[in-house]
Design an enzyme around this catalytic site. Structure first.
Site, PDB file in Angstrom:
ATOM      1  N   GLU A   1       6.354  14.632  17.032  1.00  0.00           N
ATOM      2  CA  GLU A   1       7.338  14.686  15.596  1.00  0.00           C
ATOM      3  C   GLU A   1       6.882  15.842  14.907  1.00  0.00           C
ATOM      4  O   GLU A   1       5.893  15.075  13.925  1.00  0.00           O
ATOM      5  CB  GLU A   1       7.108  13.054  14.832  1.00  0.00           C
ATOM      6  CG  GLU A   1       8.516  12.978  13.691  1.00  0.00           C
ATOM      7  CD  GLU A   1       8.603  11.560  13.483  1.00  0.00           C
ATOM      8  OE1 GLU A   1       9.172  11.074  12.613  1.00  0.00           O
ATOM      9  OE2 GLU A   1       7.006  10.684  13.875  1.00  0.00           O
TER      10      GLU A   1
ATOM     11  N   GLU B   1       8.787   0.524  11.547  1.00  0.00           N
ATOM     12  CA  GLU B   1       9.256   1.781  12.111  1.00  0.00           C
ATOM     13  C   GLU B   1       8.644   3.392  12.605  1.00  0.00           C
ATOM     14  O   GLU B   1       7.590   3.547  11.088  1.00  0.00           O
ATOM     15  CB  GLU B   1      10.470   1.997  10.683  1.00  0.00           C
ATOM     16  CG  GLU B   1      11.622   2.677  11.098  1.00  0.00           C
ATOM     17  CD  GLU B   1      11.519   4.104  10.530  1.00  0.00           C
ATOM     18  OE1 GLU B   1      10.900   5.502  11.799  1.00  0.00           O
ATOM     19  OE2 GLU B   1      11.563   4.892   9.868  1.00  0.00           O
TER      20      GLU B   1
ATOM     21  N   CYS C   1      12.362  11.020   9.421  1.00  0.00           N
ATOM     22  CA  CYS C   1      12.038   9.981  10.396  1.00  0.00           C
ATOM     23  C   CYS C   1      13.361  10.370  11.748  1.00  0.00           C
ATOM     24  O   CYS C   1      12.744  10.258  13.035  1.00  0.00           O
ATOM     25  CB  CYS C   1      11.696   8.553  10.334  1.00  0.00           C
ATOM     26  SG  CYS C   1      12.494   7.617   8.709  1.00  0.00           S
TER      27      CYS C   1
ATOM     28  N   LYS D   1       0.881  -0.885   0.105  1.00  0.00           N
ATOM     29  CA  LYS D   1       0.118   0.055   0.256  1.00  0.00           C
ATOM     30  C   LYS D   1       1.195   0.935   0.344  1.00  0.00           C
ATOM     31  O   LYS D   1       1.775   1.797   1.006  1.00  0.00           O
ATOM     32  CB  LYS D   1      -1.019   0.164   1.645  1.00  0.00           C
ATOM     33  CG  LYS D   1      -1.693   1.583   1.537  1.00  0.00           C
ATOM     34  CD  LYS D   1      -2.304   1.717   2.512  1.00  0.00           C
ATOM     35  CE  LYS D   1      -1.328   2.736   2.900  1.00  0.00           C
ATOM     36  NZ  LYS D   1      -2.051   4.284   1.552  1.00  0.00           N
TER      37      LYS D   1
END
Length: 496
Positions: free
Chosen positions: A399, A266, A301, A190
């Site tokens: 984040e 992750e 990230c 996906k």
């Protein structure tokens, strides 16, 4: 030969965008007939219609993958056969590297010079790496009692689901797909709805490379439909994911609610960069810090967005850092002179900008802090450096996934380590010091999957990448990634 803005614009104008999924080796329409309008974030212009797949499409893709795996044409083929097909796929990616680069740049706003020089060639090289690596794996014959022999082999798991983030569409997909199919599995991907086109092209090239149809399927659409359907599917044996911590936690629940499928997650980070006064080259540390916090628009990230500087060199470092940030001025992603491109969407830029405004209210903006309009788009934000905000402020804790970094002084090594580890994440960290003893001592105490010493955000094909704590588990890259997609089998033979 370097290409100009006009060159890239001409190539982009000739590019064809097809938002249909690839199932069983061919393009098909989503069963729902629904599509999602996809715009170029750097211009706001519509570029394609991404097909909005659902449960039925996922079922078809998983069935195609299951049949391709069960046939044995790939899973039971010798590693030499798989190696040659992966090497051919690498060659085809290199042959069309500019096309891949343009898809990712136009989809999510990153500078095309980076996707052309790094992302596409790096992805090709990684398929080559795993094609070569599988020929160098070894099975085991452990010691057993006389009259018996035991073989310990690593076996493919079957059907692998892959959910990919939008910040490095081709590269992150490759980090999952390459080891998964190299090990003999079949895959259903996906891709991010924000950036699907490079993964769709990849699936077409896989068939051209001689990888059997159905081994690599790509199902487009929203995470709430396609991602959830993959995670709950009883015939998906393992799921690999890169994305947010919130979604990773949902995937754990879905795995438990379905067939207890294996996971490799992750799930983001809030990485620190520690600058000690005994650093050999403070200016270089500042330049690398700018790269670590602003590269790829800060949409990384493992971005080193929390910078802690020993007080004795704090002001000097801050001056160098603010100067280095100027090299990352935003501009047209197709212009090779642009420092960074646009964020992935104006909506995401709105979220990042709200954080900048909160930091302006609660602390000090020492560089950046503007939101220019470029090509009629408001998805651009100037690299922003924040100081003097409380420890619980969102620039420290959340984040942000944009070009925003916070700089804070410290007075001792213990304080620096405490500040660095004071986060629920544990993906990456960096430290700068001229002391070999300190480098070892501090790196051992930092809770992070990768600690970079006298550089930032270091990674390579031969070293594993992943995190501790709420950054997830499992590892990408290196031969260790093969462990995500295989498991041990013991075959015991009794002779007497």
């Amino acid at each position: 030969m370097s290409r100009s803005l006009n060159d890239w614009q001409a190539a982009a104008a000739a590019l064809k965008f097809d938002g249909r999924p690839v199932i069983g080796g061919v393009r098909v329409d989503a069963r729902s007939g629904e599509t999602i309008e996809k715009t170029n974030p750097a211009t706001g212009k519509v570029i394609s219609q991404i097909h909005a797949c659902g449960q039925e499409d996922v079922d078809l893709a998983v069935a195609a993958a299951s049949a391709a795996y069960a046939s044995g044409e790939w899973s039971r083929a010798g590693v030499g056969f798989r190696r040659e097909r992966l090497l051919e796929l690498a060659r085809l990616i290199e042959e069309r590297a500019d096309e891949f680069a343009l898809y990712d740049s136009i989809d999510m706003g990153k500078p095309v010079r980076e996707s052309a020089a790094i992302d596409a060639p790096g992805s090709a090289a990684l398929y080559r790496f795993y094609g070569e690596a599988i020929e160098k794996q070894e099975d085991l014959i452990p010691v057993t009692a006389p009259g018996s022999t035991a073989l310990v082999t690593r076996e493919a798991l079957g059907v692998i689901g892959v959910i990919v983030a939008w910040n490095y569409p081709l590269e992150i997909a490759t980090w999952k797909i390459a080891p998964a199919i190299a090990a003999g599995n079949a895959v259903v991907v996906k891709p991010p709805v924000e950036a699907s086109h490079s993964t769709l092209l990849l699936a077409e090239l896989a068939v051209q490379a001689g990888i059997p149809a159905g081994i690599l399927n790509v199902v487009t659409g929203r995470g709430s439909s396609v991602g959830k359907a993959l995670a709950l599917h009883e015939d998906v044996d393992m799921l690999a994911f890169t994305g947010s911590t919130e979604v990773a936690k949902q995937l754990q629940q879905y795995a438990g609610q379905s067939n207890m499928k294996r996971l490799a997650l992750e799930a983001g980070g809030k990485s620190s960069n520690l600058i000690f006064a005994d650093c050999d080259d403070l200016k270089l540390a500042a330049e690398k810090a700018a790269f670590g916090s602003f590269y790829n628009q800060g949409e990384v990230c493992s971005a080193n967005s929390r910078i802690f500087v020993e007080r004795a060199v704090y002001e000097e470092f801050l001056g160098y850092y603010a100067e280095a940030a100027k090299s990352y001025a935003p501009g047209d992603p197709l212009d090779p002179a642009s420092g960074i491109g646009s964020l992935v969407s104006e909506a995401h830029a709105d979220t990042v900008w709200a954080t900048v405004e909160n930091a302006r209210r609660d602390g000090t903006i020492v560089a950046g802090g503007t939101r220019p309009e470029i090509n009629g788009s408001r998805a651009f934000i100037e690299p922003t450096i924040v100081t003097n905000v409380p420890a619980d402020h969102e620039v420290h804790t959340r984040e942000i996934f944009g070009p925003v970094a916070v700089v804070t002084p410290f007075d001792s090594e213990d304080e620096a380590i405490t500040l660095a580890n004071g986060t629920p994440f544990g993906l990456a960290a960096s430290l700068w010091t001229g002391s070999f003893a300190r480098a070892h001592r501090v790196s051992q105490r930092l809770v992070a999957g990768t600690v970079s010493v006298n550089t930032v955000d270091a990674l390579g094909f031969t070293t594993p990448f992943g995190g501790f704590k709420q950054s997830g588990f499992g590892r990408d890259l290196s031969v260790y990634a093969l462990e995500n997609y295989t498991d041990y089998k013991t075959t015991w033979m009794q002779w007497g």
